[in-house]
Design a protein around this motif. Structure first.
Motif, PDB file in Angstrom:
ATOM      1  N   GLN A 226       0.824  -1.213   0.000  1.00  0.00           N
ATOM      2  CA  GLN A 226       0.000   0.000   0.000  1.00  0.00           C
ATOM      3  C   GLN A 226       0.857   1.262   0.000  1.00  0.00           C
ATOM      4  N   LEU A 227       1.800   1.340   0.939  1.00  0.00           N
ATOM      5  CA  LEU A 227       2.649   2.531   1.012  1.00  0.00           C
ATOM      6  C   LEU A 227       3.588   2.625  -0.189  1.00  0.00           C
ATOM      7  N   GLY A 228       4.039   1.476  -0.682  1.00  0.00           N
ATOM      8  CA  GLY A 228       4.897   1.491  -1.862  1.00  0.00           C
ATOM      9  C   GLY A 228       4.172   2.006  -3.092  1.00  0.00           C
ATOM     10  N   SER A 229       2.911   1.607  -3.251  1.00  0.00           N
ATOM     11  CA  SER A 229       2.121   2.121  -4.373  1.00  0.00           C
ATOM     12  C   SER A 229       1.895   3.622  -4.241  1.00  0.00           C
ATOM     13  N   MET A 230       1.641   4.068  -3.022  1.00  0.00           N
ATOM     14  CA  MET A 230       1.486   5.515  -2.807  1.00  0.00           C
ATOM     15  C   MET A 230       2.779   6.256  -3.104  1.00  0.00           C
ATOM     16  N   LYS A 231       3.910   5.645  -2.742  1.00  0.00           N
ATOM     17  CA  LYS A 231       5.201   6.274  -3.030  1.00  0.00           C
ATOM     18  C   LYS A 231       5.441   6.323  -4.542  1.00  0.00           C
ATOM     19  N   SER A 232       5.082   5.263  -5.252  1.00  0.00           N
ATOM     20  CA  SER A 232       5.270   5.235  -6.700  1.00  0.00           C
ATOM     21  C   SER A 232       4.397   6.270  -7.397  1.00  0.00           C
ATOM     22  N   ASN A 233       3.181   6.455  -6.893  1.00  0.00           N
ATOM     23  CA  ASN A 233       2.258   7.422  -7.494  1.00  0.00           C
ATOM     24  C   ASN A 233       2.464   8.841  -6.973  1.00  0.00           C
ATOM     25  N   GLU A 234       3.500   9.036  -6.164  1.00  0.00           N
ATOM     26  CA  GLU A 234       3.840  10.350  -5.612  1.00  0.00           C
ATOM     27  C   GLU A 234       2.737  10.907  -4.712  1.00  0.00           C
ATOM     28  N   GLU A 235       1.908  10.033  -4.148  1.00  0.00           N
ATOM     29  CA  GLU A 235       0.867  10.480  -3.227  1.00  0.00           C
ATOM     30  C   GLU A 235       1.476  10.935  -1.895  1.00  0.00           C
ATOM     31  N   ILE A 236       2.534  10.262  -1.469  1.00  0.00           N
ATOM     32  CA  ILE A 236       3.189  10.665  -0.226  1.00  0.00           C
ATOM     33  C   ILE A 236       3.835  12.037  -0.382  1.00  0.00           C
ATOM     34  N   ASP A 237       4.430  12.300  -1.542  1.00  0.00           N
ATOM     35  CA  ASP A 237       4.983  13.636  -1.799  1.00  0.00           C
ATOM     36  C   ASP A 237       3.880  14.688  -1.795  1.00  0.00           C
ATOM     37  N   ALA A 238       2.717  14.313  -2.305  1.00  0.00           N
ATOM     38  CA  ALA A 238       1.600  15.255  -2.309  1.00  0.00           C
ATOM     39  C   ALA A 238       1.148  15.576  -0.884  1.00  0.00           C
ATOM     40  N   LEU A 239       1.134  14.583  -0.019  1.00  0.00           N
ATOM     41  CA  LEU A 239       0.769  14.823   1.379  1.00  0.00           C
ATOM     42  C   LEU A 239       1.754  15.782   2.049  1.00  0.00           C
ATOM     43  N   GLN A 240       3.044  15.560   1.796  1.00  0.00           N
ATOM     44  CA  GLN A 240       4.051  16.446   2.376  1.00  0.00           C
ATOM     45  C   GLN A 240       3.925  17.864   1.822  1.00  0.00           C
ATOM     46  N   THR A 241       3.568  17.987   0.549  1.00  0.00           N
ATOM     47  CA  THR A 241       3.381  19.309  -0.045  1.00  0.00           C
ATOM     48  C   THR A 241       2.234  20.051   0.623  1.00  0.00           C
ATOM     49  N   GLN A 242       1.204  19.314   1.053  1.00  0.00           N
ATOM     50  CA  GLN A 242       0.065  19.921   1.731  1.00  0.00           C
ATOM     51  C   GLN A 242       0.319  20.173   3.218  1.00  0.00           C
ATOM     52  N   GLY A 243       1.517  19.860   3.682  1.00  0.00           N
ATOM     53  CA  GLY A 243       1.851  20.100   5.077  1.00  0.00           C
ATOM     54  C   GLY A 243       1.434  18.986   6.015  1.00  0.00           C
ATOM     55  N   LEU A 244       1.109  17.807   5.501  1.00  0.00           N
ATOM     56  CA  LEU A 244       0.684  16.675   6.325  1.00  0.00           C
ATOM     57  C   LEU A 244       1.867  15.747   6.559  1.00  0.00           C
TER      58      LEU A 244
END
Length: 368
Positions: A226-244
């Motif tokens: 799950q987290l690896g797929s989010m990392k591949s899709n840059e979803e984790i980077d998006a969360l950090q960009t939003q300040g989360l």
């Protein structure tokens, strides 16, 4: 064939003009008509760079180029040094020399690489554990930041959905342990102690160990994927960009869910293992259910149950942390997701068994 750059005077070749990259093609064509001439003069060269020096070295030979100071001392020192350096470079082998391999040294080198990788992996794990604990302490005193919905959803996925497989596996293992114990103890006329064997093994070891191994293969791999797929899709980077904070948002709910789920699954595994042993005792050993429960109550102390349950939170924390860490380490490709998922399962099982062995030694020394 006389040319603009090479002329012949009294049986002597004289090089002149600009021997540079801009004239490389003409220089190459002119030099191919002369191969290692006996008498040559370089005094007419006005400019010289590496391209022209390579043509000269190819024409007069490497050995003569190395001894340029002996027969062309009037040439500027910079040009002499350039010709020597080009000669050395052209004399070097194109392919690197392959050293003969030694099986012993190769094996030692491989062991060293694996140990260095293991040490780096453990350092990353310790650093991530520290980050998780620090984040958990910060969030614990701020109820508004608790992720109740995400935590409950993870409890359902990792805990409730795993009840059938944990119950079935521990029930069958309990029956197998009872069969094996009865087979051995029957030779001594002590089949009744099969009850003690099943009870001690499941309350202290098998209940928590089997549940933890199942979660390592089932839940840790899911966390990593799950987290690896989010990392591949840059979803984790998006969360950090939003300040989360990804640790607070994604990791803590999974860790808390396993801290709740694994003790419950351990208890279910213990009970199902005892039920499997009881079924074998009733059907194959002529031991009634009442006698089974009486011996279980009389011979097995409560501390055995507490010892087994005390391991569950530790195993749950280790499994969740490793699964999440491997998910964050995914580089972005599908192959990386698969390799890190496999790595998380292997690491979790290894750490669970290692911690269980150390705990067994500790409890034995303490007399618990």
């Amino acid at each position: 064939m006389p040319s603009e750059w090479i002329i012949k005077r009294d049986e002597k070749l004289v090089l002149q003009g600009e021997w540079t990259l801009s004239n490389y093609k003409q220089l190459k064509n002119a030099a191919q008509n002369y191969s290692q001439p006996n008498d040559i003069s370089l005094t007419g060269i006005e400019r010289l760079d590496t391209a022209g020096a390579a043509v000269i070295v190819g024409m007069i030979g490497i050995e003569k180029s190395r001894a340029i100071s002996d027969w062309a001392g009037e040439l500027p020192l910079e040009q002499q040094a350039l010709l020597k350096r080009i000669a050395e470079a052209m004399d070097a082998p194109i392919e690197a020399v392959q050293h003969s391999s030694n099986r012993l040294t190769d094996a030692l080198a491989s062991i060293g690489e694996h140990m260095a990788g293991l040490w780096s992996q453990q350092r990353q794990l310790l650093a991530f554990i520290g980050l998780v604990i620090a984040t958990l302490v910060q969030v614990a005193f701020k109820p508004k930041r608790w992720r109740i919905t995400a935590t409950v959803a993870q409890i359902q996925q990792s805990g409730l959905n795993a009840v059938p497989i944990v119950a079935l596996l521990t029930f069958m293992v309990g029956a197998v342990v009872a069969f094996l114990g009865a087979t051995v103890l029957e030779q001594f006329g002590a089949t009744v102690y099969t009850i003690d064997l099943v009870a001690f093994s499941f309350l202290r070891e098998f209940g928590v160990l089997l549940a933890a191994i199942l979660l390592a293969g089932r839940t840790a791999s899911a966390f990593t994927a799950q987290l690896g797929s989010m990392k591949s899709n840059e979803e984790i980077d998006a969360l950090q960009t939003q300040g989360l904070d990804p640790v607070e948002l994604l990791v803590l709910p999974r860790i808390i869910a396993l801290l709740v789920s694994l003790p419950l699954l351990t208890f279910i595994g213990m009970m199902c293992g005892l039920m499997g042993g009881a079924l074998v005792a009733v059907l194959a050993l002529d031991i009634s259910t009442g006698q089974f429960l009486y011996i279980l109550q009389k011979d097995v102390a409560l501390n055995n149950f507490l010892v087994g349950m005390s391991k569950a939170p530790i195993f749950a924390f280790v499994i969740a942390v490793i699964g999440c860490l491997e998910g964050f380490k995914v580089s972005g490709s599908a192959q990386s997701v698969g390799s890190h998922t496999t790595s998380s399962v292997v690491q979790c099982i290894f750490m669970v068994i290692l911690i269980d062995a150390l705990a067994a030694l500790f409890f034995m020394e303490m007399g618990w």
